[in-house]
Design a protein around this motif. Structure first.
Motif, PDB file in Angstrom:
ATOM      1  N   PHE A 101      44.854  55.043  35.901  1.00 30.44           N
ATOM      2  CA  PHE A 101      45.083  53.767  35.230  1.00 30.44           C
ATOM      3  C   PHE A 101      45.875  53.906  33.932  1.00 30.44           C
ATOM      4  CE2 PHE A 101      40.913  53.086  37.487  1.00 30.44           C
ATOM      5  CZ  PHE A 101      41.490  52.435  38.573  1.00 30.44           C
ATOM      6  N   ALA A 102      46.595  55.018  33.788  1.00 31.78           N
ATOM      7  CA  ALA A 102      47.394  55.247  32.580  1.00 31.78           C
ATOM      8  C   ALA A 102      48.455  54.155  32.400  1.00 31.78           C
ATOM      9  CB  ALA A 102      48.051  56.620  32.620  1.00 31.78           C
ATOM     10  N   GLU A 103      49.058  53.758  33.494  1.00 27.69           N
ATOM     11  CA  GLU A 103      50.119  52.744  33.407  1.00 27.69           C
ATOM     12  C   GLU A 103      49.898  51.581  34.369  1.00 27.69           C
ATOM     13  OE1 GLU A 103      53.998  54.534  33.627  1.00 27.69           O
ATOM     14  OE2 GLU A 103      53.397  56.167  32.299  1.00 27.69           O
ATOM     15  N   THR A 104      48.774  51.604  35.084  1.00 25.84           N
ATOM     16  CA  THR A 104      48.493  50.561  36.067  1.00 25.84           C
ATOM     17  C   THR A 104      47.121  49.963  35.805  1.00 25.84           C
ATOM     18  OG1 THR A 104      49.771  51.758  37.737  1.00 25.84           O
ATOM     19  CG2 THR A 104      48.252  50.078  38.545  1.00 25.84           C
ATOM     20  N   HIS A 105      47.045  48.660  35.681  1.00 26.05           N
ATOM     21  CA  HIS A 105      45.764  47.972  35.539  1.00 26.05           C
ATOM     22  C   HIS A 105      45.067  48.034  36.900  1.00 26.05           C
ATOM     23  CE1 HIS A 105      42.833  44.767  34.892  1.00 26.05           C
ATOM     24  NE2 HIS A 105      43.112  44.853  33.598  1.00 26.05           N
ATOM     25  N   PRO A 106      43.746  48.213  36.924  1.00 30.28           N
ATOM     26  CA  PRO A 106      43.050  48.280  38.209  1.00 30.28           C
ATOM     27  C   PRO A 106      43.336  47.103  39.148  1.00 30.28           C
ATOM     28  CG  PRO A 106      41.577  48.964  36.466  1.00 30.28           C
ATOM     29  CD  PRO A 106      42.835  48.477  35.807  1.00 30.28           C
ATOM     30  N   ALA A 107      43.587  45.940  38.597  1.00 25.36           N
ATOM     31  CA  ALA A 107      43.893  44.772  39.441  1.00 25.36           C
ATOM     32  C   ALA A 107      45.214  44.933  40.184  1.00 25.36           C
ATOM     33  CB  ALA A 107      43.930  43.497  38.597  1.00 25.36           C
ATOM     34  N   ASP A 108      46.079  45.796  39.658  1.00 19.73           N
ATOM     35  CA  ASP A 108      47.395  46.009  40.275  1.00 19.73           C
ATOM     36  C   ASP A 108      47.433  47.239  41.173  1.00 19.73           C
ATOM     37  OD1 ASP A 108      48.377  43.767  38.910  1.00 19.73           O
ATOM     38  OD2 ASP A 108      48.775  44.976  37.121  1.00 19.73           O
ATOM     39  N   ASP A 109      46.314  47.914  41.330  1.00 20.47           N
ATOM     40  CA  ASP A 109      46.188  49.068  42.221  1.00 20.47           C
ATOM     41  C   ASP A 109      45.647  48.512  43.540  1.00 20.47           C
ATOM     42  OD1 ASP A 109      44.749  51.200  43.658  1.00 20.47           O
ATOM     43  OD2 ASP A 109      45.081  52.435  41.876  1.00 20.47           O
ATOM     44  N   ALA A 110      46.474  48.484  44.566  1.00 20.91           N
ATOM     45  CA  ALA A 110      46.111  47.823  45.831  1.00 20.91           C
ATOM     46  C   ALA A 110      44.817  48.350  46.436  1.00 20.91           C
ATOM     47  CB  ALA A 110      47.256  47.953  46.835  1.00 20.91           C
ATOM     48  N   GLU A 111      44.631  49.666  46.416  1.00 23.47           N
ATOM     49  CA  GLU A 111      43.416  50.249  46.993  1.00 23.47           C
ATOM     50  C   GLU A 111      42.178  49.821  46.203  1.00 23.47           C
ATOM     51  OE1 GLU A 111      41.557  54.626  48.167  1.00 23.47           O
ATOM     52  OE2 GLU A 111      43.216  54.525  46.739  1.00 23.47           O
ATOM     53  N   VAL A 112      42.244  49.910  44.881  1.00 22.79           N
ATOM     54  CA  VAL A 112      41.126  49.527  44.023  1.00 22.79           C
ATOM     55  C   VAL A 112      40.854  48.030  44.157  1.00 22.79           C
ATOM     56  CG1 VAL A 112      40.368  49.295  41.614  1.00 22.79           C
ATOM     57  CG2 VAL A 112      41.416  51.427  42.409  1.00 22.79           C
ATOM     58  N   ALA A 113      41.905  47.226  44.162  1.00 22.93           N
ATOM     59  CA  ALA A 113      41.745  45.772  44.282  1.00 22.93           C
ATOM     60  C   ALA A 113      41.022  45.407  45.579  1.00 22.93           C
ATOM     61  CB  ALA A 113      43.097  45.076  44.200  1.00 22.93           C
ATOM     62  N   ALA A 114      41.395  46.039  46.670  1.00 18.31           N
ATOM     63  CA  ALA A 114      40.748  45.747  47.956  1.00 18.31           C
ATOM     64  C   ALA A 114      39.279  46.166  47.931  1.00 18.31           C
ATOM     65  CB  ALA A 114      41.485  46.461  49.089  1.00 18.31           C
ATOM     66  N   GLN A 115      39.004  47.351  47.387  1.00 16.13           N
ATOM     67  CA  GLN A 115      37.616  47.836  47.333  1.00 16.13           C
ATOM     68  C   GLN A 115      36.764  46.975  46.405  1.00 16.13           C
ATOM     69  OE1 GLN A 115      38.533  51.871  46.131  1.00 16.13           O
ATOM     70  NE2 GLN A 115      38.257  52.644  48.204  1.00 16.13           N
ATOM     71  N   LEU A 116      37.302  46.613  45.267  1.00 15.55           N
ATOM     72  CA  LEU A 116      36.560  45.801  44.306  1.00 15.55           C
ATOM     73  C   LEU A 116      36.314  44.396  44.849  1.00 15.55           C
ATOM     74  CD1 LEU A 116      35.243  45.733  41.543  1.00 15.55           C
ATOM     75  CD2 LEU A 116      37.468  45.107  40.574  1.00 15.55           C
ATOM     76  N   THR A 117      37.296  43.838  45.522  1.00  9.92           N
ATOM     77  CA  THR A 117      37.129  42.521  46.153  1.00  9.92           C
ATOM     78  C   THR A 117      35.983  42.558  47.153  1.00  9.92           C
ATOM     79  OG1 THR A 117      39.459  41.983  45.829  1.00  9.92           O
ATOM     80  CG2 THR A 117      38.281  40.729  47.517  1.00  9.92           C
ATOM     81  N   GLU A 118      35.900  43.634  47.917  1.00 12.73           N
ATOM     82  CA  GLU A 118      34.815  43.796  48.888  1.00 12.73           C
ATOM     83  C   GLU A 118      33.462  43.911  48.188  1.00 12.73           C
ATOM     84  OE1 GLU A 118      32.761  44.181  52.502  1.00 12.73           O
ATOM     85  OE2 GLU A 118      34.757  43.409  52.062  1.00 12.73           O
ATOM     86  N   VAL A 119      33.397  44.655  47.094  1.00 10.53           N
ATOM     87  CA  VAL A 119      32.145  44.799  46.338  1.00 10.53           C
ATOM     88  C   VAL A 119      31.679  43.434  45.840  1.00 10.53           C
ATOM     89  CG1 VAL A 119      31.157  45.668  44.170  1.00 10.53           C
ATOM     90  CG2 VAL A 119      32.454  47.210  45.651  1.00 10.53           C
ATOM     91  N   VAL A 120      32.580  42.664  45.240  1.00 11.25           N
ATOM     92  CA  VAL A 120      32.223  41.351  44.704  1.00 11.25           C
ATOM     93  C   VAL A 120      31.788  40.418  45.841  1.00 11.25           C
ATOM     94  CG1 VAL A 120      33.077  39.313  43.471  1.00 11.25           C
ATOM     95  CG2 VAL A 120      33.665  41.605  42.646  1.00 11.25           C
ATOM     96  N   ALA A 121      32.493  40.449  46.961  1.00  9.17           N
ATOM     97  CA  ALA A 121      32.125  39.605  48.102  1.00  9.17           C
ATOM     98  C   ALA A 121      30.745  39.979  48.635  1.00  9.17           C
ATOM     99  CB  ALA A 121      33.177  39.709  49.197  1.00  9.17           C
ATOM    100  N   ARG A 122      30.481  41.268  48.729  1.00  8.27           N
ATOM    101  CA  ARG A 122      29.162  41.725  49.205  1.00  8.27           C
ATOM    102  C   ARG A 122      28.065  41.304  48.226  1.00  8.27           C
ATOM    103  NH1 ARG A 122      28.755  46.625  52.019  1.00  8.27           N
ATOM    104  NH2 ARG A 122      26.555  46.102  52.130  1.00  8.27           N
ATOM    105  N   LEU A 123      28.322  41.439  46.948  1.00  8.18           N
ATOM    106  CA  LEU A 123      27.352  41.052  45.943  1.00  8.18           C
ATOM    107  C   LEU A 123      27.106  39.546  45.991  1.00  8.18           C
ATOM    108  CD1 LEU A 123      25.525  41.865  43.594  1.00  8.18           C
ATOM    109  CD2 LEU A 123      27.508  41.697  42.095  1.00  8.18           C
ATOM    110  N   ALA A 124      28.161  38.778  46.126  1.00  9.87           N
ATOM    111  CA  ALA A 124      28.031  37.314  46.211  1.00  9.87           C
ATOM    112  C   ALA A 124      27.212  36.904  47.429  1.00  9.87           C
ATOM    113  CB  ALA A 124      29.408  36.665  46.255  1.00  9.87           C
TER     114      ALA A 124
END
Length: 187
Positions: A155-178
């Motif tokens: 994440f030195a030059e990339t925000h986690p929201a702009d990292d496609a792999e992280v964004a997909a995994q995090l979206t899944e975590v939030v959906a599962r939690l919801a």
């Protein structure tokens, strides 16, 4: 019906990658789900039963309890400090565990995720956090995990929201939690 998820970030550093990960969760939350980052963990004094009495609870601790009580679920973002959970996050869990058996955390679904510099992404801290949250009364979603290694370079030059792999995994975590930890259609 909207699902409200409260995010607690265990790093107080302004450039924290875990804070950025929480910001990404806010941005990537699926429709019908709101993720709110709690600001103010640094203002909460260390837990002390002597000040945890009606009429004497510090305002910052009362605010944390109110925010947690109003949430449907929590997502905790933790770095790893010396192989374990940061004190500020453990302190928040301590405040939320009281009064014993009926604290604001009691029965709430909780996911624990994070990123750290090391090669395992902070799994020790995440495991310790899950343990503390479970003992404190939270409903830990043990199979909802995300540990991202190499935070300083990744994440030195990339925000986690702009990292496609992280964004997909995090979206899944939030959906599962919801969904209370149940499988989602994308899983």
């Amino acid at each position: 019906m909207s699902v409200r998820i409260l995010a607690l970030v265990g790093s107080l550093r302004s450039g924290s990658h875990n804070r950025q990960l929480a910001e990404a969760a806010v941005k990537l939350a699926p429709e019908g789900t709101e993720v709110e980052i709690f600001d103010g963990l640094a203002d909460i004094p260390f837990y002390n039963e002597d000040i945890d009495v009606e009429g004497s609870v510090p305002a910052a601790a009362a605010r944390l309890r109110e925010a947690t009580a109003g949430a449907d679920a929590l997502i905790l973002f933790t770095p790893e400090y010396n192989g374990t959970i940061p004190a500020v996050l453990k302190n928040a869990i301590d405040w939320l565990s009281r009064p014993y058996g009926s604290g604001a955390l009691s029965g709430k679904p909780v996911a624990v995720v994070g990123t750290a510099f090391g090669q395992y992404g902070g799994v020790w801290a995440q495991d310790e956090t899950r343990k503390a949250v479970g003992i404190a009364g939270g409903k830990v979603l043990e199979d909802v995990k995300l540990a991202i290694p190499g935070s300083m370079t990744r994440f030195a030059e990339t925000h986690p929201a702009d990292d496609a792999e992280v964004a997909a995994q995090l979206t899944e975590v939030v959906a599962r939690l919801a969904g209370g930890g149940t499988e989602t259609a994308a899983a």
